[in-house]
Scaffold this motif. Structure first.
Motif, PDB file in Angstrom:
ATOM      1  N   PRO A 401       6.501   8.872  -0.672  1.00  0.00           N
ATOM      2  CA  PRO A 401       6.859   7.972   0.439  1.00  0.00           C
ATOM      3  C   PRO A 401       5.698   7.777   1.416  1.00  0.00           C
ATOM      4  CG  PRO A 401       7.887  10.143   0.688  1.00  0.00           C
ATOM      5  CD  PRO A 401       7.288  10.107  -0.673  1.00  0.00           C
ATOM      6  N   GLY A 402       5.548   6.526   1.857  1.00  0.00           N
ATOM      7  CA  GLY A 402       4.523   6.209   2.843  1.00  0.00           C
ATOM      8  C   GLY A 402       3.137   5.965   2.284  1.00  0.00           C
ATOM      9  N   ASN A 403       2.922   6.253   0.995  1.00  0.00           N
ATOM     10  CA  ASN A 403       1.606   6.063   0.382  1.00  0.00           C
ATOM     11  C   ASN A 403       1.570   4.689  -0.279  1.00  0.00           C
ATOM     12  OD1 ASN A 403      -0.746   6.113  -1.172  1.00  0.00           O
ATOM     13  ND2 ASN A 403      -0.550   8.289  -1.655  1.00  0.00           N
ATOM     14  N   ALA A 491       7.766   1.701   2.829  1.00  0.00           N
ATOM     15  CA  ALA A 491       6.999   2.582   3.708  1.00  0.00           C
ATOM     16  C   ALA A 491       7.568   2.625   5.121  1.00  0.00           C
ATOM     17  CB  ALA A 491       5.543   2.138   3.745  1.00  0.00           C
ATOM     18  N   SER A 492       8.001   1.470   5.631  1.00  0.00           N
ATOM     19  CA  SER A 492       8.419   1.402   7.032  1.00  0.00           C
ATOM     20  C   SER A 492       9.919   1.289   7.233  1.00  0.00           C
ATOM     21  CB  SER A 492       7.721   0.220   7.725  1.00  0.00           C
ATOM     22  OG  SER A 492       8.003  -0.990   7.050  1.00  0.00           O
TER      23      SER A 492
END
Length: 601
Positions: A401-403, A491-492
């Motif tokens: 997550p987030g990458n 991601a957001s």
């Protein structure tokens, strides 16, 4: 009788010339040209167009011309043409499999890309793994089950027609060449800034105003592009009018309403697209996933092909494998992954900071995706890119997550291997029908992978020097916009979107699901009046002018098929392909001339 034994005894042309040096060279050159043409088209429309039939017509015309000039003595055979087409298609498909969705999306999200050399290696390794992944499932899907692979069947029929009837071949090659010349001349008149030449305008606004601004300001104009008209002629009329409807709904009604509310800050395509993207992406992703779900029987059946990974079991009553010396040995599949798999994992970690364990997981997942995509392609002639791309993004979005880089490029690796495998099996279907040697087609595809990976990167860098070019009217890059949008949302979170964009995404998801259900359950006569989800969704994320031109092409082709069906069968494909190739290749040439300062920008 065993279908493989029958094929070997009655169809296989073991002693015929196939993968000759001239077929390899011609395939690499034509494939490189088709790859560049496809690159231009995918940045314009989001579609990667099939290149094999066009390449076979072009190859036949080139070799026929050389032979008539006494520069060649040996005839260019049907199996040479098939092998040449395998090289060309492997190069041309370099834009498929998510490649030209993932890399532009990565550029939009991060602003940077690896160096050209590393990107060439990346494309080559991923595509080559796709070739190896096709080995264990080819015999089950093509030899035993005889899945139709309609495009592969059409390619075989085209090659038979070219090499069996000279008049048909000459007419198609002549039409392709003339259309290419017309497409190139249009670009010259429209885009070349010569002082002695009066330029044709790029677009002409439709004759009405919206909120006091001419329709062209909202992108509702006619685009003087034979490429778009040619691409439209290759889709169904239903898809064409669906795109026209989507364009007017988006740019004629929704966008003006959002501008009046202050949600969209200005009347430009980029500003409108920043809001409408979420609705269009939701239509495309939801419809793709639901259509894929309805093919669950194909998915279940596809897993039987995984038994091929352990080697083909001889059929009951047979003592030996009749094609042991002809087909690719089953051991080539694990050998290819043993050699190239670690390279792919290294590239994922080094270039895109993907954790090594995620890279290792991507390889078996790619094989599973290839098995599923190959069966769906064989049965429906539609490679489920819109479903498998987001699915792999969701998987790696949950794992890392987030990458953003890991999310996009892991999906590129997984989807790229699987979808390349599905696309390349189409070529093997043509070879099966013509009696070609599968091993030679396997080698041919690897030559094509080299050609495609070498040419696509520098030209992409030339056309897209920075992320600012993407998501504009020049290069809408809708597939990349969708991939980037999905990655940003993962991601957001959905909460980061504007409230109206969230409503638009929900409406788009419901619309995509509804259209798929209507198409599946509506009476046959009513289906002609139901918009296609793919056409409507794509129209929301590309300029209205592009949708209008695509509709014009679809309408002209439909009219010709109704009035002159025989002429349409002979002319639509070569003329459309000529328009696309002529405009895209000269467009690239003009971009190169401008980049080197020989022409004003």
């Amino acid at each position: 009788m065993d279908p493989e034994r029958y094929w070997k005894e009655h169809v296989y042309q073991g002693g015929a010339r196939q993968l000759t040096v001239r077929a390899i060279i011609a395939g690499m050159l034509i494939g490189a040209v088709m790859c560049l043409s496809n690159l231009y088209v995918v940045l314009k429309t989001g579609w990667s167009l099939g290149v094999t039939i066009t390449a076979c017509i072009l190859g036949f015309a080139v070799f026929g011309t050389l032979r008539s000039l006494k520069l060649l003595t040996k005839e260019f055979t049907d199996l040479e043409n098939n092998a040449m087409g395998s090289v060309a298609s492997a190069a041309g498909y370099m834009t498929g499999g998510g490649n030209m969705a993932a890399v532009p999306a990565l550029l939009m999200l991060t602003g940077t890309l690896p160096s050209s050399g590393w990107l060439m290696v990346w494309f080559g390794v991923i595509s080559a793994l796709g070739v190896f992944a096709a080995i264990p499932i080819k015999r089950q899907l093509i030899n035993i089950e005889a899945l139709p692979f309609p495009t592969g069947t059409a390619t075989a029929e085209t090659i038979r027609a070219l090499h069996g009837h000279g008049d048909v071949a000459r007419q198609k090659s002549r039409l392709l060449g003339l259309a290419g010349l017309v497409g190139a001349l249009l670009v010259l008149v429209r885009d070349a800034r010569f002082t002695w030449l009066k330029n044709l305008p790029e677009k002409m606004s439709l004759p009405f105003n919206i909120m006091g601004r001419e329709a062209g300001k909202w992108s509702l104009s006619f685009d003087f592009s034979l490429l778009l008209i040619g691409a439209g002629a290759l889709v169904s009329f239903r898809t064409g009018w669906s795109m026209l409807l989507g364009a007017f709904l988006t740019y004629g009604f929704l966008a003006p309403e959002m501008v009046s509310r202050g949600v969209i800050p200005e009347v430009t395509y980029k500003a409108i697209n920043g809001w409408a993207l979420w609705t269009g992406a939701a239509v495309l992703v939801s419809s793709g996933l639901l259509s894929f779900a309805f093919q669950w029987k194909s998915v279940v059946r596809s897993f039987s092909a995984l038994s091929g990974l352990l080697g083909r079991q001889p059929q009951e009553g047979t003592r030996e494998d009749p094609l042991a010396e002809i087909e690719c040995p089953p051991a080539w599949f694990p050998l290819g992954f043993v050699l190239l798999g670690p390279v792919a994992v290294f590239l994922m970690a080094y270039l895109f900071q993907i954790p090594w364990w995620a890279g290792v997981l991507a390889l078996p997942l790619a094989v599973v995706m290839g098995v599923i995509a190959s069966r769906v392609t064989g049965e429906t002639d539609t490679t489920p890119t819109k479903a498998l791309g987001p699915v792999t993004q969701l998987i790696f979005g949950a794992l890392a997550p987030g990458n953003l880089s890991a999310n996009i490029m892991s999906a590129n690796a997984t989807g790229g291997v699987g979808l390349h495998s599905a696309d390349l099996l189409t070529d093997l279907k043509s070879g099966w029908l013509l009696g070609a040697a599968p091993r030679q087609q396997f080698y041919a595809q690897l030559f094509g992978v080299v050609a495609g990976s070498v040419v696509i990167v520098p030209v992409f860098n030339l056309l897209v020097p920075s992320a600012d070019v993407l998501g504009t009217e020049q290069f809408p890059a809708p597939a990349a916009m969708v991939w980037a949008g999905v990655s940003k949302m993962l991601a957001s979170g959905v909460a980061a979107l504007h409230p109206t964009a969230r409503v638009g995404a929900l409406c788009g998801m419901l619309l995509g699901v509804t259209l798929v259900l209507l198409e599946r359950w509506a009476p046959p006569k009513a289906k002609a009046f139901i918009p296609t989800a793919s056409g409507l969704g794509l129209a929301i994320v590309i300029p209205g002018s592009s949708s209008i031109s695509l509709f014009v092409g679809a309408a002209l082709a439909a009219l010709l098929r109704r009035v002159k069906p025989k002429l349409a069968d002979d002319a639509v494909l070569p003329v459309s392909s000529g328009f696309i190739a002529g405009e895209s290749l000269l467009g690239i040439a003009i971009a190169m001339v401008k980049a080197f300062g020989f022409m004003p920008k």
